[in-house]
Write a protein that holds these residues in place. Structure first.
Motif, short mmCIF file in Angstrom:
data_model
loop_
_atom_site.label_atom_id
_atom_site.label_comp_id
_atom_site.label_asym_id
_atom_site.label_seq_id
_atom_site.Cartn_x
_atom_site.Cartn_y
_atom_site.Cartn_z
N ALA A 2 56.68 73.91 19.47
CA ALA A 2 55.42 73.37 18.86
C ALA A 2 55.26 74.28 17.58
CB ALA A 2 54.27 73.57 19.88
N GLU A 3 54.44 73.47 17.07
CA GLU A 3 53.96 73.98 15.44
C GLU A 3 53.38 75.56 15.76
OE1 GLU A 3 50.70 73.00 11.97
OE2 GLU A 3 51.97 71.20 12.87
N LYS A 4 53.70 76.37 14.73
CA LYS A 4 53.26 77.79 15.05
C LYS A 4 51.61 77.71 14.88
CE LYS A 4 57.44 79.70 13.45
NZ LYS A 4 58.32 79.84 14.44
N GLU A 23 56.18 91.53 10.58
CA GLU A 23 57.67 91.72 10.88
C GLU A 23 58.14 91.38 12.22
OE1 GLU A 23 57.90 96.21 10.62
OE2 GLU A 23 58.43 95.92 8.59
N HIS A 24 57.07 91.07 13.05
CA HIS A 24 57.49 90.25 14.09
C HIS A 24 58.30 89.03 13.86
CE1 HIS A 24 57.20 89.24 18.49
NE2 HIS A 24 56.38 88.19 18.10
N ARG A 31 58.99 82.85 17.02
CA ARG A 31 57.75 83.34 17.53
C ARG A 31 56.63 82.15 17.48
NH1 ARG A 31 57.30 83.54 12.52
NH2 ARG A 31 55.50 84.26 11.30
N ALA A 32 55.46 82.39 18.06
CA ALA A 32 54.65 81.31 18.07
C ALA A 32 53.64 81.37 17.03
CB ALA A 32 53.93 81.42 19.64
N TYR A 33 53.67 82.33 16.21
CA TYR A 33 52.42 82.37 15.21
C TYR A 33 53.05 82.64 13.85
CZ TYR A 33 52.71 87.50 15.12
OH TYR A 33 53.18 88.70 15.02
N GLU A 187 51.67 86.25 22.91
CA GLU A 187 51.27 85.79 24.10
C GLU A 187 50.06 85.15 24.05
OE1 GLU A 187 51.29 89.14 26.85
OE2 GLU A 187 53.40 89.38 26.98
N TYR A 188 48.93 85.37 23.14
CA TYR A 188 47.85 84.84 22.76
C TYR A 188 48.02 83.52 22.44
CZ TYR A 188 42.55 84.67 22.95
OH TYR A 188 41.30 84.25 23.20
N ALA A 189 48.79 83.69 21.19
CA ALA A 189 49.16 82.29 20.50
C ALA A 189 50.22 81.08 21.43
CB ALA A 189 50.05 82.73 19.17
#
Length: 195
Positions: A2-4, A23-24, A31-33, A187-189
């Motif tokens: 899905a879109e970040k 840096e994540h 990653r989700a965000y 996790e929240y994203a």
């Protein structure tokens, strides 16, 4: 995937947690965000220079001489201009107005340098030492109208060492913040996207 989730980071100083969040991306390209804005109430904040070097758009305006809500409405306009979905407070040293917190309810996270609900507010490391705590740490929590009282979504703990003073403890807690915040925001994203 899905879109970040589009995240804005609010800072007032060096921006070390903002850097950890950015840096994540390099460590986990899936990653989700994504960070779409770094905003500050301190135009000379060092973290803004860092954000520009990272290619993240920035916005800054001094809050001095402004009513809290008036400033927050300017900030809100900028956040919406960048289609922000989630806000990460990272060393943002200004209380948000009730209007702003309500407008972004459930979509503001903060990293706090104590094991909440212990030691809310400022000077947390000195408070932990004076209280004789055996452990210190940091907490990521959802921001609510009451200071440092929203639901905790993640914590990291470290032992307080006999030789620790407020500075050494603060430095060790900050290292944990840099590890914890990107994971908690991820996790929240993902939960926000229903992933």
């Amino acid at each position: 995937m899905a879109e970040k989730v589009r995240v804005a980071v609010l800072i007032s100083g060096r921006g070390t947690n903002m850097l950890a969040l950015s840096e994540h991306k390099r460590r986990d390209p899936e990653r989700a965000y994504e960070l779409v804005l770094v905003a500050s109430n301190v135009p000379e904040a060092r973290g803004l220079v860092l954000a520009k070097r990272l290619g993240i758009p920035t916005w800054a305006r001094s809050h001095k001489g402004m009513e809290r809500e008036a400033f927050d409405r300017l900030l809100d306009t900028e956040l919406r201009r960048h289609d922000v979905e989630l806000i990460a407070l990272a060393g943002y040293m200004r209380l948000l107005s009730p209007w702003f917190i309500e407008a972004w309810e459930g979509r503001i996270l903060n990293i706090h340098p104590s094991l909440l609900p212990l030691h809310k507010g400022l000077d947390t490391h000195r408070k932990a030492l004076l209280a004789g705590d055996l452990e210190a740490g940091c907490s990521v929590h959802v921001v609510t109208a009451e200071l440092d009282s929203g639901p905790v979504v993640a914590q990291a703990r470290i032992r307080i060492l006999p030789r620790d003073d407020a500075d050494s403890l603060g430095a060790r807690v900050l290292e944990e913040e840099h590890k914890l915040y990107p994971i908690a925001l991820e996790e929240y994203a993902r939960a926000l996207r229903g992933l």
